[in-house]
Design a protein around this motif. Structure first.
Motif, PDB file in Angstrom:
ATOM      1  N   PHE A   1      -7.463   5.000  13.749  1.00 52.10           N
ATOM      2  CA  PHE A   1      -7.844   6.521  14.340  1.00 52.10           C
ATOM      3  C   PHE A   1      -8.379   6.310  15.593  1.00 52.10           C
ATOM      4  CE2 PHE A   1      -6.897   8.100  10.515  1.00 52.10           C
ATOM      5  CZ  PHE A   1      -7.898   7.879   9.422  1.00 52.10           C
ATOM      6  N   MET A   2      -9.019   5.325  16.145  1.00 53.70           N
ATOM      7  CA  MET A   2      -9.020   5.428  17.469  1.00 53.70           C
ATOM      8  C   MET A   2      -8.103   5.168  18.344  1.00 53.70           C
ATOM      9  SD  MET A   2     -12.662   3.013  18.137  1.00 53.70           S
ATOM     10  CE  MET A   2     -13.946   3.531  16.911  1.00 53.70           C
ATOM     11  N   GLN A   3      -6.740   4.560  17.760  1.00 54.72           N
ATOM     12  CA  GLN A   3      -5.717   4.372  18.600  1.00 54.72           C
ATOM     13  C   GLN A   3      -4.475   5.465  18.057  1.00 54.72           C
ATOM     14  OE1 GLN A   3      -4.813   0.396  17.294  1.00 54.72           O
ATOM     15  NE2 GLN A   3      -6.270  -0.431  18.749  1.00 54.72           N
ATOM     16  N   ASP A   4      -5.137   6.357  17.527  1.00 56.23           N
ATOM     17  CA  ASP A   4      -4.220   7.671  17.487  1.00 56.23           C
ATOM     18  C   ASP A   4      -3.156   7.113  16.355  1.00 56.23           C
ATOM     19  OD1 ASP A   4      -2.322   9.956  19.343  1.00 56.23           O
ATOM     20  OD2 ASP A   4      -3.382  10.182  17.582  1.00 56.23           O
ATOM     21  N   ARG A   5      -3.482   6.485  15.392  1.00 55.49           N
ATOM     22  CA  ARG A   5      -2.436   6.354  14.225  1.00 55.49           C
ATOM     23  C   ARG A   5      -3.343   6.415  13.096  1.00 55.49           C
ATOM     24  NH1 ARG A   5      -2.745   0.726  13.004  1.00 55.49           N
ATOM     25  NH2 ARG A   5      -4.251  -0.403  14.511  1.00 55.49           N
ATOM     26  N   LEU A   6      -2.250   5.851  11.801  1.00 55.92           N
ATOM     27  CA  LEU A   6      -3.011   5.989  10.618  1.00 55.92           C
ATOM     28  C   LEU A   6      -3.679   5.093  10.103  1.00 55.92           C
ATOM     29  CD1 LEU A   6      -0.705   8.481   8.914  1.00 55.92           C
ATOM     30  CD2 LEU A   6      -2.957   9.144   9.790  1.00 55.92           C
ATOM     31  N   GLY A   7      -3.180   3.822  10.240  1.00 55.96           N
ATOM     32  CA  GLY A   7      -3.825   2.463   9.617  1.00 55.96           C
ATOM     33  C   GLY A   7      -3.003   2.443   8.208  1.00 55.96           C
ATOM     34  N   PRO A   8      -3.574   1.596   7.246  1.00 58.04           N
ATOM     35  CA  PRO A   8      -2.871   1.543   5.972  1.00 58.04           C
ATOM     36  C   PRO A   8      -3.130   2.499   5.174  1.00 58.04           C
ATOM     37  CG  PRO A   8      -4.742  -0.264   6.372  1.00 58.04           C
ATOM     38  CD  PRO A   8      -4.651   0.801   7.496  1.00 58.04           C
ATOM     39  N   MET A   9      -1.776   2.791   4.809  1.00 56.09           N
ATOM     40  CA  MET A   9      -1.572   4.295   4.120  1.00 56.09           C
ATOM     41  C   MET A   9      -0.800   3.842   2.599  1.00 56.09           C
ATOM     42  SD  MET A   9      -3.038   6.790   5.373  1.00 56.09           S
ATOM     43  CE  MET A   9      -2.260   8.269   4.878  1.00 56.09           C
ATOM     44  N   ARG A  10      -0.268   2.751   2.648  1.00 56.06           N
ATOM     45  CA  ARG A  10       0.649   2.609   1.275  1.00 56.06           C
ATOM     46  C   ARG A  10       0.094   1.838  -0.037  1.00 56.06           C
ATOM     47  NH1 ARG A  10       6.528   3.235   3.023  1.00 56.06           N
ATOM     48  NH2 ARG A  10       6.404   4.097   5.186  1.00 56.06           N
ATOM     49  N   VAL A  11      -0.569   0.971   0.464  1.00 58.91           N
ATOM     50  CA  VAL A  11      -1.193   0.215  -0.712  1.00 58.91           C
ATOM     51  C   VAL A  11      -2.172   0.869  -1.351  1.00 58.91           C
ATOM     52  CG1 VAL A  11      -1.801  -1.912  -1.469  1.00 58.91           C
ATOM     53  CG2 VAL A  11      -0.452  -1.707   0.637  1.00 58.91           C
ATOM     54  N   GLY A  12      -2.079   1.862  -2.346  1.00 59.02           N
ATOM     55  CA  GLY A  12      -3.285   2.485  -2.830  1.00 59.02           C
ATOM     56  C   GLY A  12      -3.426   3.822  -2.315  1.00 59.02           C
ATOM     57  N   PRO A  13      -4.058   4.658  -2.689  1.00 57.36           N
ATOM     58  CA  PRO A  13      -4.148   5.812  -2.078  1.00 57.36           C
ATOM     59  C   PRO A  13      -5.059   5.705  -0.887  1.00 57.36           C
ATOM     60  CG  PRO A  13      -5.757   5.953  -3.839  1.00 57.36           C
ATOM     61  CD  PRO A  13      -4.835   4.607  -3.983  1.00 57.36           C
ATOM     62  N   TYR A  14      -4.295   6.141   0.174  1.00 59.76           N
ATOM     63  CA  TYR A  14      -4.819   6.053   1.842  1.00 59.76           C
ATOM     64  C   TYR A  14      -5.082   4.711   1.996  1.00 59.76           C
ATOM     65  CZ  TYR A  14      -5.316  11.009   1.824  1.00 59.76           C
ATOM     66  OH  TYR A  14      -5.423  12.297   1.632  1.00 59.76           O
ATOM     67  N   GLY A  15      -4.580   3.593   1.277  1.00 60.62           N
ATOM     68  CA  GLY A  15      -4.414   2.214   1.549  1.00 60.62           C
ATOM     69  C   GLY A  15      -5.635   1.621   1.375  1.00 60.62           C
ATOM     70  N   VAL A  16      -6.557   2.081   0.284  1.00 60.51           N
ATOM     71  CA  VAL A  16      -7.883   1.391  -0.128  1.00 60.51           C
ATOM     72  C   VAL A  16      -7.594   0.029  -0.555  1.00 60.51           C
ATOM     73  CG1 VAL A  16      -9.151   3.371  -0.413  1.00 60.51           C
ATOM     74  CG2 VAL A  16      -7.887   2.745  -2.170  1.00 60.51           C
ATOM     75  N   LEU A  17      -6.486  -0.289  -1.305  1.00 65.50           N
ATOM     76  CA  LEU A  17      -6.290  -1.519  -2.027  1.00 65.50           C
ATOM     77  C   LEU A  17      -5.467  -2.750  -0.899  1.00 65.50           C
ATOM     78  CD1 LEU A  17      -4.524  -0.295  -5.440  1.00 65.50           C
ATOM     79  CD2 LEU A  17      -7.149  -1.183  -4.753  1.00 65.50           C
ATOM     80  N   GLN A  18      -5.683  -2.300   0.361  1.00 66.93           N
ATOM     81  CA  GLN A  18      -4.829  -3.233   1.035  1.00 66.93           C
ATOM     82  C   GLN A  18      -5.440  -4.641   1.297  1.00 66.93           C
ATOM     83  OE1 GLN A  18      -2.218  -2.210   3.417  1.00 66.93           O
ATOM     84  NE2 GLN A  18      -2.291  -4.616   3.678  1.00 66.93           N
ATOM     85  N   THR A  19      -6.903  -4.552   1.400  1.00 65.58           N
ATOM     86  CA  THR A  19      -7.697  -5.705   1.550  1.00 65.58           C
ATOM     87  C   THR A  19      -7.282  -6.661   0.449  1.00 65.58           C
ATOM     88  OG1 THR A  19      -9.149  -4.466   2.614  1.00 65.58           O
ATOM     89  CG2 THR A  19      -9.735  -6.670   2.414  1.00 65.58           C
ATOM     90  N   ILE A  20      -7.289  -5.980  -0.885  1.00 68.02           N
ATOM     91  CA  ILE A  20      -7.172  -6.846  -2.096  1.00 68.02           C
ATOM     92  C   ILE A  20      -5.968  -7.261  -1.999  1.00 68.02           C
ATOM     93  CG2 ILE A  20      -7.040  -6.564  -4.420  1.00 68.02           C
ATOM     94  CD1 ILE A  20      -9.122  -4.412  -4.446  1.00 68.02           C
ATOM     95  N   ALA A  21      -4.726  -6.613  -1.411  1.00 66.64           N
ATOM     96  CA  ALA A  21      -3.513  -7.114  -1.300  1.00 66.64           C
ATOM     97  C   ALA A  21      -3.524  -8.285  -0.353  1.00 66.64           C
ATOM     98  CB  ALA A  21      -2.400  -6.153  -0.936  1.00 66.64           C
ATOM     99  N   ASP A  22      -4.057  -8.205   0.721  1.00 69.78           N
ATOM    100  CA  ASP A  22      -4.155  -9.236   1.806  1.00 69.78           C
ATOM    101  C   ASP A  22      -4.865 -10.501   1.337  1.00 69.78           C
ATOM    102  OD1 ASP A  22      -4.629  -7.034   4.605  1.00 69.78           O
ATOM    103  OD2 ASP A  22      -2.776  -7.904   3.708  1.00 69.78           O
ATOM    104  N   THR A  23      -6.036 -10.093   0.212  1.00 68.93           N
ATOM    105  CA  THR A  23      -6.579 -11.400  -0.053  1.00 68.93           C
ATOM    106  C   THR A  23      -5.807 -12.380  -1.068  1.00 68.93           C
ATOM    107  OG1 THR A  23      -8.751 -10.143   0.222  1.00 68.93           O
ATOM    108  CG2 THR A  23      -8.763 -12.215  -1.277  1.00 68.93           C
ATOM    109  N   VAL A  24      -5.005 -11.334  -1.907  1.00 65.50           N
ATOM    110  CA  VAL A  24      -4.257 -12.059  -2.682  1.00 65.50           C
ATOM    111  C   VAL A  24      -3.255 -12.837  -2.050  1.00 65.50           C
ATOM    112  CG1 VAL A  24      -2.605 -11.693  -4.714  1.00 65.50           C
ATOM    113  CG2 VAL A  24      -4.715 -10.346  -4.954  1.00 65.50           C
ATOM    114  N   LYS A  25      -2.441 -12.077  -1.234  1.00 69.46           N
ATOM    115  CA  LYS A  25      -1.517 -12.671  -0.380  1.00 69.46           C
ATOM    116  C   LYS A  25      -1.917 -14.240   0.134  1.00 69.46           C
ATOM    117  CE  LYS A  25      -1.147 -12.432   3.472  1.00 69.46           C
ATOM    118  NZ  LYS A  25      -1.064 -12.069   5.143  1.00 69.46           N
TER     119      LYS A  25
END
Lengths: 410, 192, 388
Positions: free
Chosen positions: A56-80
């Protein structure tokens, strides 16, 4: 620990008959395990928060795909990361290579044991609480150096050396500033430090002895930023210079340990800063301390610590990186004199009160000594800065003069 | 100063070591004898009326079909003080061309001359560090010469894959395995 | 050292190992702006000697140019400095036009200026953005790239390509402006002028940490800059106010009002990394002014055929020419030798980054490794142009 014993006995009455050492171990381990479990869930949120905040500080959206609004992103990264191959490059010292991230994680998680979440909600109320925090958080430094050395990589070694120098240098102002609330309260225990700020917002250490305590808080926060290797002091993991600094060669599970440790250290620093300056688990208005029968201390501490974590992330994405020698300059020539001066002055304010009758020690002895010490430190700092400026000017002049090319025609 | 004046100054200083000139060209130039180029360059830079303190470009050109067949090194000069440009040319034989280096006059010539050596084979005598700059250190030959032929192999790799692979394929040699089987005989039944 | 590790140069030629460490940055490295290998001989953190190795991106442009015809050289020319491709084709088109003796119509010239200046803004956005990212501030890079994306969208709207356009042809340009282009460009520029540019100044350029990192570093005195043929923002950062658009104008630049941005040493000695970076930042604002003026002119001009003066067959007479133009990275020079055929006989490109890189070994002595990163970024090199 005794609270745990009481809860345990009320649930399982047989426990009272167990041998003493078993009961002791159980009552010590359970709260620690509970604390550890909750705290290790933290980085999942922090990583997501960092990515979203930076986006948001860089005028973009960040993780959006993994889970609603990207909330599962970290879990996906951890599993990876867990599934990735843990690569051991040729020539690494295997034992040190494996031990380093463990040491860093241990050094990050150990201080959590003494953080008070409420009146009795504290895994261990050590009477040397603050001292313990400082001591065990230094274990991470050893882990960092081990990581850099064991990687058999010049860049990692660079990163480790820089990191060690930085952490050691910034610990000293941090310690000095920690002395300030300790002087006011007279105890090293974090619980006592928190209780001394009871009574509402204006009793918090941040708002006392204005403007000394806010300066102390800033110094402590800056020194803490440097200790956790966050920008603007993230030279050790300077992405654009050394690829990834001391953890260049780590992949998979070990890398995730470093990551976990960094975010936990951020939280630890924020929690300790909250306890020292922002009132710990106390609410700003005493009426908000309880919501009916439910104590809200844990909520207030979380709120303050998370606010400080947000400020750290904010700073990371705003400020550029200082160079190593500039880092050292800030630590030794700016923060250290300021922190020593603060200890002297606040100590004076606390320990030299006016006497009721008899000789006014504070006016004729206490204050002159305090002011002399503070003045000496100020003068030293100014001389150091002046020397620095002169040296820079000379270097620039030298750079210009050293070029032996014929004079340009005008 | 305009081109005839510059040429006049050079001719006055060096006489018949300036062997020719074309002042009516779009970019006027003077032709200098190869062995004199270092002196001429130093003069161009030091003389207050010329004051060519900037070497804009140093190029090698290969003229095998001219009479006589030659290689040229062209120096394009510019003066920041007087804001005029000029060019100097040096004509060298095509076999082992050699010319004194002007690195001592304009420091940027170091890299330009390395490039000319790399791509043309022009040796600059007196250069401090004449080695290849753009091509790999173990490359053989000087490719920008007009008589350059691509080699067959470089470090075991085919240099002209299309032609060689075509020859191998038409000769029946299999290319790829399994789902990546691109041998022409096996591929005709696949999807278009 | 040289016998066991042949890819590391034997610095003094004596085959002996010394106590200094040889650190290799690249060819793959996040901060070297391309495939560049820097061999640094360091004593701890301080660099004692530096040796850049280039050539990883050499694609034989000059040899190709001899085997295709003049319009066919243009796509190759785009790919040299791929970050600022409009400038490359503009330079080549000007060179061939000089040899042919043709001059395009004022409409085409205004189009060329418009595209070149938009490209300059985009190129400097990349340069400044990646530079701040190298220093550690990640956010300005994304803000600048947001505006660069809008410029690239404009380019794509006009000629179909975002990065490598083949836009400036010999004698004209490839596409005329689509309808609505002028409005869209004004909108984009108004946001750039009012939001992005002031934010850039506030956020990073005058930030104390940023200034302290780069204001005393990599000082290139004016004599050294001229000796090593630094040009463009690198030269202007050292204090010499020379801009080809003002001093040897081409394509109608003499009619535009803009200032030449010069490094003034506001935070340290003149010619430091800060000055070079500052020149690029200020030039973005000047280019925006030029674009506004070009848009005003285009509104008043009637549309002309952009292919009017494009020859059916480009066959310059026998001769040679050296023509230079002000690309975003410096003076781009083309030396063209023609023998009267449809293919160029010899095309030599003097790329500004090539000469900028040649001064690196001189400036890097005595700096720390972090400063080497600052120096490379301030020289704004694109390896495609260095290696061609």
């Amino acid at each position: 620990m005794d609270a745990t014993y009481r809860i345990l006995v009320s649930l399982v009455p047989d426990v009272a008959g167990w041998p003493a050492w078993a009961v002791a171990v159980l009552c010590a381990a359970l709260p620690a395990l509970a604390c550890f479990t909750f705290m290790s869930l933290g980085p999942i949120g922090y990583v997501y928060a960092e990515r979203k905040i930076s986006a948001f500080m860089q005028d973009r959206l960040g993780p959006m795909r993994v889970g609603p609004y990207g909330v599962l992103q970290t879990i996906a990264d951890t599993v990876k990361l867990l599934f990735k191959e843990a690569i051991f490059p040729r020539g690494v010292d295997r034992r040190l290579f494996v031990a380093a991230p463990l040491l860093v994680s241990v050094g990050a998680f150990l201080p959590l044991v003494v953080i008070p979440w409420g009146g009795r909600l504290q895994p261990a109320d050590l009477n040397v609480g603050v001292f313990y925090v400082i001591a065990v958080s230094s274990i991470s430094t050893v882990g960092l150096i081990m990581a850099g050395w064991a990687s058999n990589n010049k860049y990692a070694l660079f990163g480790a050396m820089r990191s060690a120098a930085q952490i050691v240098s910034y610990e000293i102002p941090a310690l000095m500033i920690i002395l300030v609330p300790v002087l006011i309260v007279g105890s090293l225990s974090l619980q006592d430090l928190t209780l001394a700020q009871a009574g509402g917002l204006h009793h918090w250490f941040l708002f006392r002895y204005f403007p000394l305590m806010p300066v102390a808080f800033l110094v402590f926060f800056t020194a803490g930023l440097a200790e956790t290797n966050r920008a603007p002091f993230d030279i050790p993991e300077a992405e654009s210079e050394l690829v990834a600094g001391f953890h260049t060669e780590y992949s998979g599970f070990f890398f995730s340990l470093f990551f976990l440790a960094e975010y936990t250290e951020m939280f630890v620093l924020s929690a300790v800063a909250s306890v020292l300056f922002l009132g710990g688990y106390l609410a700003p208005i005493p009426a908000l301390q309880q919501l009916g029968p439910v104590p809200l201390g844990w909520f207030w501490l979380l709120f303050k610590a998370w606010a400080l974590v947000f400020v750290m992330m904010w700073l990371r994405w705003t400020l550029p990186r200082s160079r190593v020698d500039q880092l050292m300059h800030i630590a030794w020539k700016v923060l250290l004199p300021i922190s020593l001066g603060l200890v002297a002055v606040v100590g004076g304010l606390v320990l030299w009160p006016a006497t009721r009758g008899g000789f006014p020690w504070d006016r004729w002895v206490g204050w002159p000594i305090t002011l002399a010490v503070a003045g000496f430190l100020l003068v030293t700092m100014l001389r150091a800065l002046h020397w620095d400026a002169r040296r820079e000017r000379e270097l620039a002049r030298g750079a210009r003069g050293a070029v032996a090319v014929s004079r340009v025609s005008r | 100063m305009d081109a005839p004046a510059i040429h006049g100054a050079l001719a006055a200083a060096f006489g018949d070591r300036i062997t020719g000139a074309d002042l009516a060209a779009v970019s006027p130039f003077a032709i200098v004898e190869p062995l004199a180029i270092a002196e001429v360059a130093a003069f161009c830079k030091a003389d207050p009326a010329l004051a060519f303190d900037n070497l804009m470009c140093l190029s090698g050109v290969d003229y095998p079909k001219e009479t006589p067949p030659r290689m040229e090194v062209v120096y394009h000069l510019f003066s920041y003080r007087h804001r005029h440009t000029f060019a100097l040319k040096v004509q060298l034989p095509r076999e082992s061309p050699a010319v004194p280096s002007v690195e001592g006059v304009w420091a940027v010539a170091n890299w330009h001359e390395r490039e000319a050596w790399d791509l043309f084979g022009i040796a600059f005598t007196g250069h401090s560090d004449l080695r290849r700059i753009l091509l790999p250190d173990d490359w053989e030959g000087h490719p920008l010469r007009k008589d350059w032929q691509d080699p067959e192999y470089y470090n075991g790799m085919h240099v002209k894959p299309t032609q060689q692979m075509q020859e191998r394929a038409l000769g029946g040699e299999p290319i790829g395995v399994g789902p990546f089987d691109f041998t022409p005989a096996n591929r005709s039944q696949e999807e278009p | 050292m040289s016998s066991t590790a042949p890819w590391i140069s034997d610095w003094d030629g004596d085959g002996l190992d010394t106590d200094e460490m040889v650190v290799n940055m690249g060819p793959q490295h996040p901060a070297t702006h391309g495939v560049l290998r820097l061999e640094l001989r360091t004593d701890g953190e301080v660099v004692r000697a530096a040796r850049p190795h280039i050539g990883y991106l050499h694609r034989c442009f000059e040899k190709h140019a001899e085997n295709v015809d003049y319009p066919g050289v243009l796509p190759y020319a785009d790919r040299m400095d791929y970050v600022a491709a409009m400038g490359n084709t503009l330079g080549f088109a000007l060179t061939v036009e000089k040899l042919l003796g043709i001059e395009p119509s004022p409409y085409v010239q205004t189009l060329r200026v418009l595209m070149a200046e938009l490209q300059r803004i985009a190129s400097h956005a990349v340069a400044v953005g990646t530079y701040t990212m190298d220093i550690g501030a990640f956010t300005p890079f994304l803000h600048l790239l947001r505006d660069r994306e809008k410029i690239l969208d404009l380019f794509e709207w006009t000629c179909g390509a975002r990065l490598l356009y083949n836009y400036n042809w010999v004698g004209g340009v490839s596409h005329d402006l689509p309808d609505g282009f002028l409005r869209a460009t004004r909108d984009m520029l108004s946001e750039f002028d009012s939001v992005t540019f002031p934010e850039l100044l506030d956020l990073i350029i005058h930030n104390r940490i940023f200034v302290k990192r780069i204001a005393g570093v990599g000082v290139c005195p004016r004599e050294l800059a001229i000796a090593y043929d630094l040009s463009g923002p690198n030269l202007r950062g050292s204090g010499l106010a020379y801009d080809l658009r003002k001093d040897e104008p081409y394509s109608g630049y003499q009619g535009y009002e803009f200032e030449v941005c010069v490094g003034t040493g506001q935070y340290g000695p003149v010619g430091s990394c800060f000055d070079r970076n500052w020149v690029r930042v200020a030039e973005m604002r000047e280019s925006s002014k030029i674009v506004h003026q070009a848009l005003d002119r285009l509104e008043k001009m009637e549309k002309a055929d952009v292919h009017e003066k494009v020859p059916k067959r480009v066959k310059p007479p026998k001769g040679e020419v050296y023509c230079r133009s002000e690309a975003p990275r410096g003076q781009l020079g083309y030396y063209l030798v023609s023998d009267g055929n449809v293919n160029p006989y010899r095309l030599k490109v003097k790329s500004p980054c090539f000469t900028a890189m040649s001064v690196f070994h001189n400036l890097a002595k005595g700096m720390m490794i972090a400063d080497v990163i600052a120096l490379i970024g301030s020289l704004d090199i694109v390896l495609g142009e260095i290696d061609r």
